[in-house]
Motif scaffolding. Sequence first.
Motif, PDB file in Angstrom:
ATOM      1  N   PHE A  96       0.804  -1.211   0.000  1.00 16.78           N
ATOM      2  CA  PHE A  96       0.000   0.000   0.000  1.00 16.78           C
ATOM      3  C   PHE A  96       0.843   1.270   0.000  1.00 16.78           C
ATOM      4  CE2 PHE A  96      -3.375  -2.569   2.499  1.00 16.78           C
ATOM      5  CZ  PHE A  96      -3.771  -3.184   1.322  1.00 16.78           C
ATOM      6  N   ASN A  97       2.137   1.137   0.270  1.00 18.67           N
ATOM      7  CA  ASN A  97       2.979   2.318   0.436  1.00 18.67           C
ATOM      8  C   ASN A  97       4.229   2.325  -0.439  1.00 18.67           C
ATOM      9  OD1 ASN A  97       1.778   3.773   3.026  1.00 18.67           O
ATOM     10  ND2 ASN A  97       1.763   1.573   3.471  1.00 18.67           N
ATOM     11  N   MET A  98       4.339   1.358  -1.352  1.00 18.79           N
ATOM     12  CA  MET A  98       5.493   1.282  -2.247  1.00 18.79           C
ATOM     13  C   MET A  98       5.015   1.086  -3.676  1.00 18.79           C
ATOM     14  SD  MET A  98       8.261  -1.240  -0.358  1.00 18.79           S
ATOM     15  CE  MET A  98       9.336  -1.239  -1.830  1.00 18.79           C
ATOM     16  N   PRO A  99       5.810   1.481  -4.664  1.00 20.53           N
ATOM     17  CA  PRO A  99       5.468   1.145  -6.048  1.00 20.53           C
ATOM     18  C   PRO A  99       5.398  -0.367  -6.228  1.00 20.53           C
ATOM     19  CG  PRO A  99       7.162   2.840  -5.996  1.00 20.53           C
ATOM     20  CD  PRO A  99       7.004   2.356  -4.593  1.00 20.53           C
ATOM     21  N   LEU A 100       4.409  -0.832  -6.975  1.00 21.09           N
ATOM     22  CA  LEU A 100       4.188  -2.261  -7.170  1.00 21.09           C
ATOM     23  C   LEU A 100       5.423  -2.951  -7.740  1.00 21.09           C
ATOM     24  CD1 LEU A 100       2.254  -4.722  -7.252  1.00 21.09           C
ATOM     25  CD2 LEU A 100       1.517  -3.940  -9.519  1.00 21.09           C
ATOM     26  N   ALA A 101       6.050  -2.334  -8.734  1.00 21.66           N
ATOM     27  CA  ALA A 101       7.209  -2.956  -9.382  1.00 21.66           C
ATOM     28  C   ALA A 101       8.392  -3.081  -8.417  1.00 21.66           C
ATOM     29  CB  ALA A 101       7.621  -2.152 -10.617  1.00 21.66           C
ATOM     30  N   ASN A 102       8.597  -2.059  -7.583  1.00 23.47           N
ATOM     31  CA  ASN A 102       9.723  -2.107  -6.640  1.00 23.47           C
ATOM     32  C   ASN A 102       9.550  -3.242  -5.635  1.00 23.47           C
ATOM     33  OD1 ASN A 102       9.975   0.445  -7.936  1.00 23.47           O
ATOM     34  ND2 ASN A 102      11.297   1.138  -6.281  1.00 23.47           N
ATOM     35  N   LEU A 103       8.344  -3.374  -5.079  1.00 22.26           N
ATOM     36  CA  LEU A 103       8.104  -4.440  -4.111  1.00 22.26           C
ATOM     37  C   LEU A 103       8.205  -5.803  -4.786  1.00 22.26           C
ATOM     38  CD1 LEU A 103       7.359  -5.361  -1.297  1.00 22.26           C
ATOM     39  CD2 LEU A 103       4.943  -5.026  -1.869  1.00 22.26           C
ATOM     40  N   THR A 104       7.659  -5.928  -5.977  1.00 21.91           N
ATOM     41  CA  THR A 104       7.759  -7.192  -6.707  1.00 21.91           C
ATOM     42  C   THR A 104       9.208  -7.539  -7.002  1.00 21.91           C
ATOM     43  OG1 THR A 104       5.602  -6.739  -7.740  1.00 21.91           O
ATOM     44  CG2 THR A 104       6.944  -8.469  -8.737  1.00 21.91           C
ATOM     45  N   ALA A 105      10.006  -6.512  -7.324  1.00 22.52           N
ATOM     46  CA  ALA A 105      11.428  -6.741  -7.594  1.00 22.52           C
ATOM     47  C   ALA A 105      12.146  -7.242  -6.348  1.00 22.52           C
ATOM     48  CB  ALA A 105      12.076  -5.456  -8.101  1.00 22.52           C
ATOM     49  N   VAL A 106      11.815  -6.691  -5.177  1.00 17.17           N
ATOM     50  CA  VAL A 106      12.426  -7.160  -3.933  1.00 17.17           C
ATOM     51  C   VAL A 106      12.094  -8.632  -3.703  1.00 17.17           C
ATOM     52  CG1 VAL A 106      12.405  -6.917  -1.420  1.00 17.17           C
ATOM     53  CG2 VAL A 106      12.479  -4.880  -2.862  1.00 17.17           C
ATOM     54  N   LEU A 107      10.871  -9.014  -4.022  1.00 18.86           N
ATOM     55  CA  LEU A 107      10.451 -10.401  -3.814  1.00 18.86           C
ATOM     56  C   LEU A 107      11.164 -11.377  -4.752  1.00 18.86           C
ATOM     57  CD1 LEU A 107       6.599 -10.071  -3.241  1.00 18.86           C
ATOM     58  CD2 LEU A 107       8.386 -10.414  -1.551  1.00 18.86           C
ATOM     59  N   GLN A 108      11.772 -10.855  -5.810  1.00 21.72           N
ATOM     60  CA  GLN A 108      12.515 -11.748  -6.707  1.00 21.72           C
ATOM     61  C   GLN A 108      13.767 -12.312  -6.033  1.00 21.72           C
ATOM     62  OE1 GLN A 108      10.784 -12.471  -9.513  1.00 21.72           O
ATOM     63  NE2 GLN A 108       9.419 -10.967  -8.561  1.00 21.72           N
ATOM     64  N   ALA A 109      14.092 -11.780  -4.862  1.00 26.12           N
ATOM     65  CA  ALA A 109      15.233 -12.305  -4.106  1.00 26.12           C
ATOM     66  C   ALA A 109      14.880 -13.573  -3.345  1.00 26.12           C
ATOM     67  CB  ALA A 109      15.750 -11.248  -3.131  1.00 26.12           C
ATOM     68  N   LEU A 110      13.637 -14.013  -3.420  1.00 27.74           N
ATOM     69  CA  LEU A 110      13.210 -15.192  -2.664  1.00 27.74           C
ATOM     70  C   LEU A 110      14.036 -16.444  -2.961  1.00 27.74           C
ATOM     71  CD1 LEU A 110       9.331 -14.913  -2.471  1.00 27.74           C
ATOM     72  CD2 LEU A 110      10.923 -15.158  -0.568  1.00 27.74           C
ATOM     73  N   PRO A 111      14.300 -16.780  -4.242  1.00 23.01           N
ATOM     74  CA  PRO A 111      15.121 -17.971  -4.489  1.00 23.01           C
ATOM     75  C   PRO A 111      16.487 -17.892  -3.814  1.00 23.01           C
ATOM     76  CG  PRO A 111      14.076 -17.235  -6.516  1.00 23.01           C
ATOM     77  CD  PRO A 111      13.842 -16.169  -5.502  1.00 23.01           C
ATOM     78  N   LEU A 112      17.066 -16.694  -3.800  1.00 25.45           N
ATOM     79  CA  LEU A 112      18.360 -16.520  -3.146  1.00 25.45           C
ATOM     80  C   LEU A 112      18.227 -16.690  -1.631  1.00 25.45           C
ATOM     81  CD1 LEU A 112      19.466 -13.332  -5.117  1.00 25.45           C
ATOM     82  CD2 LEU A 112      20.132 -15.688  -5.595  1.00 25.45           C
ATOM     83  N   ALA A 113      17.166 -16.099  -1.064  1.00 24.52           N
ATOM     84  CA  ALA A 113      16.958 -16.190   0.380  1.00 24.52           C
ATOM     85  C   ALA A 113      16.696 -17.627   0.815  1.00 24.52           C
ATOM     86  CB  ALA A 113      15.790 -15.292   0.796  1.00 24.52           C
ATOM     87  N   ILE A 114      15.945 -18.371  -0.001  1.00 26.66           N
ATOM     88  CA  ILE A 114      15.635 -19.758   0.341  1.00 26.66           C
ATOM     89  C   ILE A 114      16.892 -20.620   0.250  1.00 26.66           C
ATOM     90  CG2 ILE A 114      14.360 -21.803  -0.428  1.00 26.66           C
ATOM     91  CD1 ILE A 114      12.082 -19.876  -1.228  1.00 26.66           C
ATOM     92  N   THR A 115      17.719 -20.374  -0.770  1.00 23.93           N
ATOM     93  CA  THR A 115      18.989 -21.104  -0.881  1.00 23.93           C
ATOM     94  C   THR A 115      19.876 -20.818   0.326  1.00 23.93           C
ATOM     95  OG1 THR A 115      18.886 -21.009  -3.304  1.00 23.93           O
ATOM     96  CG2 THR A 115      21.030 -21.470  -2.319  1.00 23.93           C
ATOM     97  N   LEU A 116      19.926 -19.545   0.736  1.00 26.15           N
ATOM     98  CA  LEU A 116      20.712 -19.164   1.907  1.00 26.15           C
ATOM     99  C   LEU A 116      20.184 -19.845   3.165  1.00 26.15           C
ATOM    100  CD1 LEU A 116      22.816 -17.396   3.355  1.00 26.15           C
ATOM    101  CD2 LEU A 116      21.112 -15.556   3.396  1.00 26.15           C
TER     102      LEU A 116
END
Length: 297
Positions: free
Chosen positions: A90-110
């Motif tokens: 509700f408080n960030m641009p949709l694309a920016n938040l979606t881009a942050v979530l693209q780090a999920l595969p990296l976070a899960i591997t870590l």
Amino acid sequence: MQDNTRGALLMMAGMACFVCNDTCLKLIGTDMPLQQLLLLRGTLTIALMVALAASLGQLNFRMSGKDWTWANIRGLAEVGAAYFFLTALFNMPLANLTAVLQALPLAITLAGAVFLRERVGWRRWSAILIGFVGVMLIVQPGGDGFNIYSVYGLLAVGFVTLRDMCARPLSKDVPSMVVAIIGAVGVTAAAGLVLLWDTSVWQPVSLRNGILMTMAGFFLLGGYYFSVAVMRVGEVSFTSGFRYTGLIWALIIGWFIWGDWPDVVTWIGILIVVASGAFTFWRERAVKQVTADKVAG
């Protein structure tokens, strides 16, 4: 149509559904308290998911005590993920938040390397570190656009990582839709408890917001359905790469509806995160293939 092609189309459809769900919720925004939004959307989503699970023959809640424990912990993680993600949405641009979530595969591997002692070579460690540099470029700590909601986006990644890690110890015979339903019930119940604590926050639901919420429920159902279906066709190493099409949808919708477009630094971060995640997918596939060849040999 080949299985890989069908799997790729299913993955793209799933990502489009998830982004459209986020769009509907962002359009509602602060017109409705978050707990009320979660309660109403959750009630609709649970009903739709139960119907879908029944049609797929997956409505089976018979699980061992161990599976129930992990499923409930996963549900608690789902509550944290929903709160931090939607508040950031509700408080960030949709694309920016979606881009942050693209780090999920990296976070899960870590997380797999740290908590499950999964073997991760120097190449994937390098990809993880480079990927998180990309995340920092997207969030831009100290920049003009950085605020507490950027931190909420990172916390959402943490809770989603915990949620997905809790799914790994589950028995193979536990239906995926049942696990998803348990998570949805947890989020809805938590929102209901907050509303019981303070009923004064309840707001009348306008026709516009009612339509948007209904659409969000169906889009979320579509996302869950396609996510389950994609695991049944094609090679995971091939179809997983199409997960990043969600970012394309978010960029297009964010620009079209809100006029948001990432700046140059954010674009560099996006490209780094996507490249790092894609390399991680490829490298995990290569490692599994080498292991399989050794076993077969």
